[in-house]
Design a protein around this motif. Sequence first.
Motif, PDB file in Angstrom:
ATOM      1  N   LYS A 119       0.817  -1.212   0.000  1.00  0.00           N
ATOM      2  CA  LYS A 119       0.000   0.000   0.000  1.00  0.00           C
ATOM      3  C   LYS A 119       0.856   1.270   0.000  1.00  0.00           C
ATOM      4  O   LYS A 119       0.337   2.378   0.151  1.00  0.00           O
ATOM      5  N   GLY A 120       2.160   1.097  -0.144  1.00  0.00           N
ATOM      6  CA  GLY A 120       3.050   2.253  -0.228  1.00  0.00           C
ATOM      7  C   GLY A 120       3.486   2.805   1.112  1.00  0.00           C
ATOM      8  O   GLY A 120       3.946   3.950   1.188  1.00  0.00           O
ATOM      9  N   PHE A 121       3.373   1.996   2.168  1.00  0.00           N
ATOM     10  CA  PHE A 121       3.749   2.444   3.506  1.00  0.00           C
ATOM     11  C   PHE A 121       4.833   1.552   4.103  1.00  0.00           C
ATOM     12  O   PHE A 121       5.112   0.453   3.614  1.00  0.00           O
ATOM     13  N   GLY A 122       5.416   2.031   5.173  1.00  0.00           N
ATOM     14  CA  GLY A 122       6.385   1.247   5.917  1.00  0.00           C
ATOM     15  C   GLY A 122       6.300   1.585   7.391  1.00  0.00           C
ATOM     16  O   GLY A 122       5.818   2.655   7.774  1.00  0.00           O
ATOM     17  N   TRP A 123       6.750   0.645   8.216  1.00  0.00           N
ATOM     18  CA  TRP A 123       6.814   0.879   9.659  1.00  0.00           C
ATOM     19  C   TRP A 123       8.118   1.574  10.027  1.00  0.00           C
ATOM     20  O   TRP A 123       9.161   1.303   9.444  1.00  0.00           O
ATOM     21  N   MET A 124       8.067   2.452  11.030  1.00  0.00           N
ATOM     22  CA  MET A 124       9.273   3.051  11.574  1.00  0.00           C
ATOM     23  C   MET A 124       9.134   3.109  13.096  1.00  0.00           C
ATOM     24  O   MET A 124       8.100   3.541  13.620  1.00  0.00           O
ATOM     25  N   LEU A 125      10.161   2.666  13.780  1.00  0.00           N
ATOM     26  CA  LEU A 125      10.176   2.715  15.237  1.00  0.00           C
ATOM     27  C   LEU A 125      10.537   4.116  15.694  1.00  0.00           C
ATOM     28  O   LEU A 125      11.514   4.703  15.223  1.00  0.00           O
ATOM     29  N   MET A 126       9.750   4.658  16.632  1.00  0.00           N
ATOM     30  CA  MET A 126      10.003   6.003  17.150  1.00  0.00           C
ATOM     31  C   MET A 126      10.568   5.969  18.559  1.00  0.00           C
ATOM     32  O   MET A 126      11.472   6.725  18.906  1.00  0.00           O
ATOM     33  N   ARG A 127      10.022   5.084  19.424  1.00  0.00           N
ATOM     34  CA  ARG A 127      10.459   5.001  20.818  1.00  0.00           C
ATOM     35  C   ARG A 127      10.598   3.541  21.202  1.00  0.00           C
ATOM     36  O   ARG A 127       9.804   2.695  20.788  1.00  0.00           O
ATOM     37  N   PHE A 128      11.606   3.269  22.016  1.00  0.00           N
ATOM     38  CA  PHE A 128      11.796   1.902  22.510  1.00  0.00           C
ATOM     39  C   PHE A 128      12.508   1.980  23.851  1.00  0.00           C
ATOM     40  O   PHE A 128      13.548   2.633  23.969  1.00  0.00           O
TER      41      PHE A 128
ATOM     42  N   GLU B 153      26.706  -4.453  33.070  1.00  0.00           N
ATOM     43  CA  GLU B 153      25.704  -4.850  32.083  1.00  0.00           C
ATOM     44  C   GLU B 153      24.607  -3.798  32.044  1.00  0.00           C
ATOM     45  O   GLU B 153      24.369  -3.076  33.019  1.00  0.00           O
ATOM     46  N   ILE B 154      23.937  -3.712  30.914  1.00  0.00           N
ATOM     47  CA  ILE B 154      22.856  -2.737  30.756  1.00  0.00           C
ATOM     48  C   ILE B 154      21.617  -3.222  31.498  1.00  0.00           C
ATOM     49  O   ILE B 154      21.136  -4.335  31.270  1.00  0.00           O
ATOM     50  N   ALA B 155      21.115  -2.383  32.403  1.00  0.00           N
ATOM     51  CA  ALA B 155      19.873  -2.678  33.113  1.00  0.00           C
ATOM     52  C   ALA B 155      18.675  -2.132  32.343  1.00  0.00           C
ATOM     53  O   ALA B 155      17.583  -2.717  32.371  1.00  0.00           O
ATOM     54  N   GLU B 156      18.880  -1.009  31.653  1.00  0.00           N
ATOM     55  CA  GLU B 156      17.794  -0.387  30.888  1.00  0.00           C
ATOM     56  C   GLU B 156      18.395   0.457  29.785  1.00  0.00           C
ATOM     57  O   GLU B 156      19.431   1.101  29.975  1.00  0.00           O
ATOM     58  N   ILE B 157      17.751   0.452  28.638  1.00  0.00           N
ATOM     59  CA  ILE B 157      18.137   1.353  27.559  1.00  0.00           C
ATOM     60  C   ILE B 157      16.873   1.975  26.976  1.00  0.00           C
ATOM     61  O   ILE B 157      15.886   1.276  26.709  1.00  0.00           O
ATOM     62  N   ASP B 158      16.889   3.289  26.859  1.00  0.00           N
ATOM     63  CA  ASP B 158      15.729   4.062  26.413  1.00  0.00           C
ATOM     64  C   ASP B 158      16.149   4.824  25.159  1.00  0.00           C
ATOM     65  O   ASP B 158      17.151   5.560  25.174  1.00  0.00           O
ATOM     66  N   LEU B 159      15.400   4.669  24.078  1.00  0.00           N
ATOM     67  CA  LEU B 159      15.822   5.185  22.775  1.00  0.00           C
ATOM     68  C   LEU B 159      14.745   6.044  22.131  1.00  0.00           C
ATOM     69  O   LEU B 159      13.555   5.740  22.213  1.00  0.00           O
ATOM     70  N   VAL B 160      15.200   7.103  21.475  1.00  0.00           N
ATOM     71  CA  VAL B 160      14.339   7.945  20.652  1.00  0.00           C
ATOM     72  C   VAL B 160      14.919   7.950  19.244  1.00  0.00           C
ATOM     73  O   VAL B 160      16.065   8.366  19.041  1.00  0.00           O
TER      74      VAL B 160
END
Length: 249
Positions: A52-61, A196-203
Amino acid sequence: MAFIQTDTFTLRGYECDASGRMSLPALMNLMQESANRNAIDYGIGIADLGQKGFGWMLMRFCLRMHQYPRYGDTIQLMTYPTTVEKYFIHRDFRVLAEDGTLLADAGSIWLVFSIEKRSMVPLPDFIRQLSPPTNVDPLPTLPLKPDFQIVPFIPSETRPVEVGWLSIDQNQHVNNVAYVQWLIESINTDTLQTREIAEIDLVYRTESHWHDWLDVQTATETADMLLHRIVQTESGKEVILARSQWREN
């Protein structure tokens, strides 16, 4: 109809780091695979959108590691959408050990972009009409603009990266997991070997493409917190912002 995706994986050697723990990029790749399987059930998988001409993009994780699984362990990965808005769809993940122990959980926010215009669009009706499961306990909603976006950022280290072919996904931009691998690889040796990483927050701010040059930057916020930026080398435009929290092994 509402769908909850549940997949079982036994960890292979190449999914673990030098200490035998599952690596975060490997876990995120499995999460992404399960998310797409769940999206296919809803009729909104990568191929469905592409037609349909679209794609997914991740914004926050935001990923929280309560306990790392290790080589040979069998894990159960669950994922499902929780909220559908005009522009964003929220999705949760949970990772369980064989005995039901919660090993990790993650919240995420996704948007849809026009493949032709390479810009965000409102969620199409066929996505907005889906029904999230009601028999789950959603994680707290991630803020669209977390506070670490405005924390003063003075990089202590900058590493250049050229985007290679294997970092590109079907949407013709860098896969979101590749950025996390670059961030982790930029951390100093002592931290990687003793913590070790306990949490990672991404934009995720914008996309990047094959042969782009990026600068991976790291700054210290506190003894246990690092800030991260990936910027386009030529323009200085921010591609990703992140905060990682570390603990002793």
